[in-house]
Motif scaffolding. Sequence first.
Motif, PDB file in Angstrom:
ATOM      1  N   PHE A 137      -6.139 -17.496  14.484  1.00  0.00           N
ATOM      2  CA  PHE A 137      -5.159 -16.857  13.620  1.00  0.00           C
ATOM      3  C   PHE A 137      -4.843 -15.463  14.160  1.00  0.00           C
ATOM      4  CE2 PHE A 137      -7.324 -20.039  11.126  1.00  0.00           C
ATOM      5  CZ  PHE A 137      -6.267 -20.682  10.497  1.00  0.00           C
ATOM      6  N   VAL A 138      -3.546 -15.173  14.232  1.00  0.00           N
ATOM      7  CA  VAL A 138      -3.095 -13.944  14.892  1.00  0.00           C
ATOM      8  C   VAL A 138      -2.214 -13.130  13.955  1.00  0.00           C
ATOM      9  CG1 VAL A 138      -1.834 -12.992  16.858  1.00  0.00           C
ATOM     10  CG2 VAL A 138      -3.132 -15.125  17.130  1.00  0.00           C
ATOM     11  N   CYS A 139      -2.483 -11.822  13.875  1.00  0.00           N
ATOM     12  CA  CYS A 139      -1.556 -10.890  13.246  1.00  0.00           C
ATOM     13  C   CYS A 139      -1.508  -9.631  14.110  1.00  0.00           C
ATOM     14  CB  CYS A 139      -1.905 -10.599  11.791  1.00  0.00           C
ATOM     15  SG  CYS A 139      -3.439  -9.714  11.518  1.00  0.00           S
ATOM     16  N   THR A 140      -0.841  -8.615  13.661  1.00  0.00           N
ATOM     17  CA  THR A 140      -0.676  -7.428  14.503  1.00  0.00           C
ATOM     18  C   THR A 140      -1.980  -6.651  14.635  1.00  0.00           C
ATOM     19  OG1 THR A 140       1.632  -7.258  13.778  1.00  0.00           O
ATOM     20  CG2 THR A 140       0.685  -5.345  14.876  1.00  0.00           C
ATOM     21  N   LEU A 141      -2.561  -6.241  13.516  1.00  0.00           N
ATOM     22  CA  LEU A 141      -3.741  -5.377  13.543  1.00  0.00           C
ATOM     23  C   LEU A 141      -5.065  -6.132  13.497  1.00  0.00           C
ATOM     24  CD1 LEU A 141      -2.561  -2.541  11.100  1.00  0.00           C
ATOM     25  CD2 LEU A 141      -2.467  -2.574  13.602  1.00  0.00           C
ATOM     26  N   ASN A 142      -5.026  -7.423  13.133  1.00  0.00           N
ATOM     27  CA  ASN A 142      -6.245  -8.212  12.971  1.00  0.00           C
ATOM     28  C   ASN A 142      -7.217  -7.536  12.000  1.00  0.00           C
ATOM     29  OD1 ASN A 142      -9.056  -9.303  14.969  1.00  0.00           O
ATOM     30  ND2 ASN A 142      -7.936 -10.468  13.448  1.00  0.00           N
ATOM     31  N   SER A 143      -6.641  -6.962  10.939  1.00  0.00           N
ATOM     32  CA  SER A 143      -7.487  -6.240   9.979  1.00  0.00           C
ATOM     33  C   SER A 143      -7.491  -6.857   8.592  1.00  0.00           C
ATOM     34  CB  SER A 143      -7.017  -4.778   9.859  1.00  0.00           C
ATOM     35  OG  SER A 143      -5.729  -4.712   9.268  1.00  0.00           O
ATOM     36  N   ALA A 144      -6.622  -7.853   8.324  1.00  0.00           N
ATOM     37  CA  ALA A 144      -6.582  -8.421   6.973  1.00  0.00           C
ATOM     38  C   ALA A 144      -6.227  -9.905   7.003  1.00  0.00           C
ATOM     39  CB  ALA A 144      -5.597  -7.640   6.101  1.00  0.00           C
ATOM     40  N   ARG A 145      -4.938 -10.224   7.146  1.00  0.00           N
ATOM     41  CA  ARG A 145      -4.509 -11.612   7.003  1.00  0.00           C
ATOM     42  C   ARG A 145      -5.188 -12.561   7.981  1.00  0.00           C
ATOM     43  NH1 ARG A 145       1.721 -10.006   7.289  1.00  0.00           N
ATOM     44  NH2 ARG A 145       0.708  -8.356   8.495  1.00  0.00           N
ATOM     45  N   GLY A 148      -5.604  -9.760  17.197  1.00  0.00           N
ATOM     46  CA  GLY A 148      -4.405  -8.988  16.929  1.00  0.00           C
ATOM     47  C   GLY A 148      -3.668  -8.638  18.196  1.00  0.00           C
ATOM     48  N   THR A 149      -2.366  -8.480  18.082  1.00  0.00           N
ATOM     49  CA  THR A 149      -1.583  -8.033  19.230  1.00  0.00           C
ATOM     50  C   THR A 149      -1.807  -6.545  19.483  1.00  0.00           C
ATOM     51  OG1 THR A 149       0.310  -7.714  17.753  1.00  0.00           O
ATOM     52  CG2 THR A 149       0.176  -9.807  18.938  1.00  0.00           C
ATOM     53  N   HIS A 150      -2.112  -5.794  18.423  1.00  0.00           N
ATOM     54  CA  HIS A 150      -2.444  -4.366  18.528  1.00  0.00           C
ATOM     55  C   HIS A 150      -3.571  -4.088  17.533  1.00  0.00           C
ATOM     56  CE1 HIS A 150       1.262  -3.850  20.847  1.00  0.00           C
ATOM     57  NE2 HIS A 150       1.859  -4.556  19.908  1.00  0.00           N
ATOM     58  N   PRO A 151      -4.807  -4.501  17.868  1.00  0.00           N
ATOM     59  CA  PRO A 151      -5.892  -4.494  16.884  1.00  0.00           C
ATOM     60  C   PRO A 151      -6.229  -3.100  16.358  1.00  0.00           C
ATOM     61  CG  PRO A 151      -6.719  -4.944  19.098  1.00  0.00           C
ATOM     62  CD  PRO A 151      -5.239  -5.032  19.171  1.00  0.00           C
ATOM     63  N   ALA A 152      -6.568  -3.063  15.074  1.00  0.00           N
ATOM     64  CA  ALA A 152      -6.986  -1.826  14.422  1.00  0.00           C
ATOM     65  C   ALA A 152      -8.428  -1.510  14.800  1.00  0.00           C
ATOM     66  CB  ALA A 152      -6.850  -1.978  12.909  1.00  0.00           C
ATOM     67  N   ALA A 153      -8.889  -0.362  14.329  1.00  0.00           N
ATOM     68  CA  ALA A 153     -10.267   0.041  14.621  1.00  0.00           C
ATOM     69  C   ALA A 153     -11.271  -0.717  13.762  1.00  0.00           C
ATOM     70  CB  ALA A 153     -10.418   1.545  14.410  1.00  0.00           C
ATOM     71  N   ALA A 154     -10.838  -1.155  12.571  1.00  0.00           N
ATOM     72  CA  ALA A 154     -11.777  -1.813  11.657  1.00  0.00           C
ATOM     73  C   ALA A 154     -11.020  -2.746  10.727  1.00  0.00           C
ATOM     74  CB  ALA A 154     -12.541  -0.768  10.839  1.00  0.00           C
ATOM     75  N   VAL A 155     -11.743  -3.684  10.139  1.00  0.00           N
ATOM     76  CA  VAL A 155     -11.171  -4.573   9.131  1.00  0.00           C
ATOM     77  C   VAL A 155     -10.913  -3.759   7.867  1.00  0.00           C
ATOM     78  CG1 VAL A 155     -11.567  -6.630   7.715  1.00  0.00           C
ATOM     79  CG2 VAL A 155     -12.350  -6.568  10.091  1.00  0.00           C
ATOM     80  N   HIS A 156      -9.789  -4.003   7.225  1.00  0.00           N
ATOM     81  CA  HIS A 156      -9.434  -3.237   6.029  1.00  0.00           C
ATOM     82  C   HIS A 156     -10.433  -3.529   4.909  1.00  0.00           C
ATOM     83  CE1 HIS A 156      -7.110  -1.768   2.613  1.00  0.00           C
ATOM     84  NE2 HIS A 156      -6.333  -1.128   3.474  1.00  0.00           N
ATOM     85  N   PRO A 157     -10.917  -2.507   4.219  1.00  0.00           N
ATOM     86  CA  PRO A 157     -11.888  -2.735   3.145  1.00  0.00           C
ATOM     87  C   PRO A 157     -11.350  -3.624   2.023  1.00  0.00           C
ATOM     88  CG  PRO A 157     -11.108  -0.444   3.165  1.00  0.00           C
ATOM     89  CD  PRO A 157     -10.665  -1.070   4.450  1.00  0.00           C
ATOM     90  N   GLY A 158     -10.046  -3.610   1.796  1.00  0.00           N
ATOM     91  CA  GLY A 158      -9.474  -4.491   0.787  1.00  0.00           C
ATOM     92  C   GLY A 158      -9.636  -5.954   1.158  1.00  0.00           C
ATOM     93  N   GLY A 189     -15.964 -15.677  -2.081  1.00  0.00           N
ATOM     94  CA  GLY A 189     -17.179 -16.293  -1.571  1.00  0.00           C
ATOM     95  C   GLY A 189     -17.270 -16.308  -0.062  1.00  0.00           C
ATOM     96  N   LEU A 190     -16.551 -15.405   0.594  1.00  0.00           N
ATOM     97  CA  LEU A 190     -16.544 -15.321   2.051  1.00  0.00           C
ATOM     98  C   LEU A 190     -17.175 -14.000   2.479  1.00  0.00           C
ATOM     99  CD1 LEU A 190     -12.807 -16.388   2.527  1.00  0.00           C
ATOM    100  CD2 LEU A 190     -14.817 -17.886   2.597  1.00  0.00           C
ATOM    101  N   ASP A 191     -17.585 -13.924   3.741  1.00  0.00           N
ATOM    102  CA  ASP A 191     -18.238 -12.717   4.238  1.00  0.00           C
ATOM    103  C   ASP A 191     -17.496 -12.176   5.450  1.00  0.00           C
ATOM    104  OD1 ASP A 191     -19.915 -10.653   4.912  1.00  0.00           O
ATOM    105  OD2 ASP A 191     -21.562 -11.928   5.598  1.00  0.00           O
ATOM    106  N   LEU A 192     -16.854 -11.029   5.289  1.00  0.00           N
ATOM    107  CA  LEU A 192     -16.216 -10.339   6.415  1.00  0.00           C
ATOM    108  C   LEU A 192     -16.955  -9.053   6.754  1.00  0.00           C
ATOM    109  CD1 LEU A 192     -12.348 -10.635   5.796  1.00  0.00           C
ATOM    110  CD2 LEU A 192     -13.780 -11.950   7.353  1.00  0.00           C
ATOM    111  N   GLY A 193     -18.158  -8.912   6.246  1.00  0.00           N
ATOM    112  CA  GLY A 193     -18.900  -7.669   6.430  1.00  0.00           C
ATOM    113  C   GLY A 193     -19.125  -7.298   7.884  1.00  0.00           C
ATOM    114  N   GLY A 194     -19.322  -8.289   8.739  1.00  0.00           N
ATOM    115  CA  GLY A 194     -19.572  -7.994  10.150  1.00  0.00           C
ATOM    116  C   GLY A 194     -18.375  -8.216  11.048  1.00  0.00           C
ATOM    117  N   ALA A 195     -17.216  -8.471  10.475  1.00  0.00           N
ATOM    118  CA  ALA A 195     -16.026  -8.770  11.272  1.00  0.00           C
ATOM    119  C   ALA A 195     -15.495  -7.517  11.958  1.00  0.00           C
ATOM    120  CB  ALA A 195     -14.944  -9.376  10.394  1.00  0.00           C
ATOM    121  N   VAL A 196     -15.024  -7.684  13.185  1.00  0.00           N
ATOM    122  CA  VAL A 196     -14.466  -6.586  13.975  1.00  0.00           C
ATOM    123  C   VAL A 196     -13.146  -7.048  14.569  1.00  0.00           C
ATOM    124  CG1 VAL A 196     -14.803  -5.078  15.969  1.00  0.00           C
ATOM    125  CG2 VAL A 196     -16.768  -5.731  14.559  1.00  0.00           C
TER     126      VAL A 196
END
Length: 227
Positions: A105-113, A133-143, A152-159
């Motif tokens: 799955f691809v988005c621009t920042l790879n921080s949410a969707r 991401g095509t232009h990845p952010a520094a971190a996954v968005h906290p939201g 019921g999913l875990d994104l705590g360690g996602a980068v």
Amino acid sequence: MCEGLAVDTTDAVDLRAARHAALGDPIRLAIVDELRSSDRSPVELREQFALESNLLAHHLDVLESVGLISRTRSSGDGRRRYVHLLRSALPGTEAGIPAAGPALFVCTLNSARSQLAAALWQHLTGADASSAGTHPAAAVHPGAVAAASRAGLDLGGAVPASLDDVDPPALVVTVCDRAHEELPGAADRLHWSVPDPVPAGTKRAFDATVAELAERITAVARLESAA
């Protein structure tokens, strides 16, 4: 009350008949079949089905008039529109998700969707999934992390990762209009024109993204299994 119920039933039957009539045309049926798995711009549909713009516009107008599709403006190139299938208007949706293969799955920042989509794909299908991401952010968005936890999913360690560093599987899905429009080879992947929840930043926005992605994954996993 009985008369009111009779009118409502008649209206519902008339709408069903109109939808069946709309799908009686082979081109419109083929367009709906394509939209079952991927949103497409009118230009992409014209190229895929070799249609003149006025004829495609007619087919889309018919499908929209009976509530089978909607059209929205791109969040990337504002001159572009995307055509979406309204799945709730189609009968015969089966429950349950068969086995599916790996997906990217691809988005621009790879921080949410795209992060949420990959986590949901793994959770719902049991198959591997990754995101980039095509232009990845520094971190996954906290939201996104919080919405994942509520689901019921875990994104705590996602980068966030760069698309340049990923070896794509057969199934690639862009979940961001900007990324879809930036990348070549639109016909070789699926595109889901999912609104970005980050600008709103609310629980409702992120939860709506999770719900939409889950609905799309459920539909596509069935299609992939049936192929």
